[in-house]
Write a protein that holds these residues in place. Structure first.
Motif, PDB file in Angstrom:
ATOM      1  N   UNK A  46       0.848  -1.196   0.000  1.00  0.00           N
ATOM      2  CA  UNK A  46       0.000   0.000   0.000  1.00  0.00           C
ATOM      3  C   UNK A  46       0.879   1.241   0.000  1.00  0.00           C
ATOM      4  N   UNK A  47       0.609   2.158  -0.941  1.00  0.00           N
ATOM      5  CA  UNK A  47       1.430   3.365  -0.982  1.00  0.00           C
ATOM      6  C   UNK A  47       0.549   4.606  -0.955  1.00  0.00           C
ATOM      7  N   UNK A  48       0.581   5.368   0.167  1.00  0.00           N
ATOM      8  CA  UNK A  48      -0.287   6.545   0.277  1.00  0.00           C
ATOM      9  C   UNK A  48       0.007   7.586  -0.800  1.00  0.00           C
ATOM     10  N   UNK A  49       1.267   7.644  -1.252  1.00  0.00           N
ATOM     11  CA  UNK A  49       1.631   8.633  -2.271  1.00  0.00           C
ATOM     12  C   UNK A  49       0.876   8.344  -3.585  1.00  0.00           C
ATOM     13  N   UNK A  50       0.861   7.031  -3.970  1.00  0.00           N
ATOM     14  CA  UNK A  50       0.144   6.632  -5.188  1.00  0.00           C
ATOM     15  C   UNK A  50      -1.339   6.942  -5.042  1.00  0.00           C
ATOM     16  N   UNK A  51      -1.804   6.739  -3.776  1.00  0.00           N
ATOM     17  CA  UNK A  51      -3.217   6.993  -3.498  1.00  0.00           C
ATOM     18  C   UNK A  51      -3.546   8.460  -3.767  1.00  0.00           C
ATOM     19  N   UNK A  54      -3.631   9.418  -7.306  1.00  0.00           N
ATOM     20  CA  UNK A  54      -4.704   8.769  -8.082  1.00  0.00           C
ATOM     21  C   UNK A  54      -4.188   7.662  -8.979  1.00  0.00           C
ATOM     22  N   UNK A  55      -2.915   7.272  -8.789  1.00  0.00           N
ATOM     23  CA  UNK A  55      -2.338   6.243  -9.677  1.00  0.00           C
ATOM     24  C   UNK A  55      -3.058   4.905  -9.472  1.00  0.00           C
ATOM     25  N   UNK A  56      -3.343   4.598  -8.213  1.00  0.00           N
ATOM     26  CA  UNK A  56      -3.991   3.308  -7.943  1.00  0.00           C
ATOM     27  C   UNK A  56      -5.389   3.248  -8.537  1.00  0.00           C
ATOM     28  N   UNK A  57      -6.132   4.360  -8.370  1.00  0.00           N
ATOM     29  CA  UNK A  57      -7.506   4.374  -8.877  1.00  0.00           C
ATOM     30  C   UNK A  57      -7.512   4.230 -10.394  1.00  0.00           C
TER      31      UNK A  57
END
Ligand SMILES: [Fe+2]
Ligand SMILES: [Fe+2]
Length: 367
Positions: A46-51, A54-57
């Motif tokens: 889990x990476x909050x930065x990606x979150x 919006x990269x994860x979404x």
């Protein structure tokens, strides 16, 4: 959740451990916090930065869209939401229709659209980068998405065109042989085909029927292959017996063509059988009258006679235009469908134009 690049989680984990080591030797709480953070995100994936970015979404949406379409499809596929906005394009679609943002943009690129009411299937055709593509729209069950499946039909359409062109050529040559059994036949069958096409257009026939009719009409006299030379090529008028034999070319033509299931051959069979029927029922071979005669037969009858009267034959000179028009008027409702004669006269320049294009100065035909 996937990695941005291979071993990305493991690299984050390793970087975290190194930072922890550095923090313990330097007592730096910032390094310590960063190290713990990296170890946590590396181990949990889990990476909050990606979150935040919006990269994860975005990736999740892509994965979802990818799961809806056939895997490894080399043809372009586009997905549209219920508002018609483009939400996804697969790898093959990346370089085709690059400016496509919504379904509305398709109207600017389309050549034509076929809508099949029976199957609800819509097929849109467009050109891009020298290729001819077809797009087939299909809603994806259980979603509000519509998929547009692309297909590069360039080669297929070229082959189809070649086949149709060869068929046309073949039919045309057969028609010429039927007309005179002599390959210097001039432009009789070509002119009859073009007059027929023009009359069919003016009569409001469907475009595909007009195309079929144009292809088939050169075969109207194919039955003449069975007529002896002594009659077919006789210079001068035929006697009664010869004329009876000559008349059999209509039913012979029908017999030659009627066994085929091909639409063009079926149309040709009708034309061969009925091009000498007359509106008042005095024609041959079956004495059909009025609308009992198929519109293909009525059209070819007029086109054939107009062409023949205006051309020189071994037994007669070409008639002047005035005389031909008088004859058509006189035979309106007798030999010819009156509506067709009216259409012909009202649009005479169109027919004269075809005649001019097909004029062969030293033509001598029997027909
Ligand atoms: Fe004929
Ligand atoms: Fe003819």
């Amino acid at each position: 959740m996937r990695n941005l690049f291979p071993y990305e989680h493991q690299i984050r984990l390793l970087a975290g451990i190194i930072l922890l080591g550095l923090a313990s030797s330097s007592n730096d709480w910032i390094l310590l916090t960063a190290g713990i953070g990296l170890i946590y995100t590396g181990a949990s994936g889990y990476c909050p930065l990606f979150q935040v970015l919006g990269i994860n979404a975005q990736r999740a949406r892509n994965n979802y869209h990818l799961s809806l379409i056939p895997a490894h499809n080399p043809e372009p596929i586009y997905l549209f939401n219920r508002h018609g906005d483009l939400v996804f394009r697969n790898a093959a679609a990346k370089n085709i229709l690059v400016n496509l943002r919504s379904m509305d943009d398709l109207h600017e690129v389309e050549d034509h659209t076929d809508f099949n009411a029976e199957h609800g299937l819509e097929l849109l055709s467009f050109h891009d980068k020298g290729s001819h593509y077809l797009l087939n729209f299909d809603p994806i069950p259980g979603t509000e998405l519509i998929a547009a499946y692309g297909f590069d039909a360039t080669k297929l359409l070229k082959t189809r065109e070649d086949i149709i062109e060869s068929q046309k050529e073949l039919i045309f040559r057969m028609g010429e042989i039927g007309e005179t059994r002599n390959l210097q036949a001039g432009n009789h069958v070509k002119s009859v085909a073009e007059y027929s096409e023009q009359l069919a257009l003016l009569s409001g026939l469907r475009l595909e029927d007009i195309e079929l009719m144009k292809m088939a009409s050169p075969l109207h006299d194919i039955g003449k292959v069975a007529i002896p030379d002594s009659i077919l090529l006789k210079p001068g008028k035929l006697n009664e017996d010869e004329w009876e034999i000559m008349k059999t070319h209509a039913s012979i033509g029908y017999e030659l063509l009627r066994h085929s299931d091909r639409p063009v051959m079926r149309v040709a069979a009708i034309i061969a059988a009925q091009h000498h029927e007359k509106w008042d029922g005095s024609g041959y071979p079956n004495g059909l009258a009025g609308r009992e005669i198929h519109i293909y037969g009525r059209i070819t009858a007029l086109a054939d006679v107009f062409e023949a009267l205006g051309s020189e034959r071994v037994y007669k000179k070409a008639w002047p235009l005035e005389k031909i028009l008088d004859y058509l008027e006189q035979e309106k409702g007798k030999h010819f469908d009156p509506d067709l004669v009216d259409l012909f006269r009202q649009n005479l320049p169109l027919f004269l134009n075809i005649r001019e294009q097909n004029q062969v100065p030293t033509m001598r035909l029997v027909g």
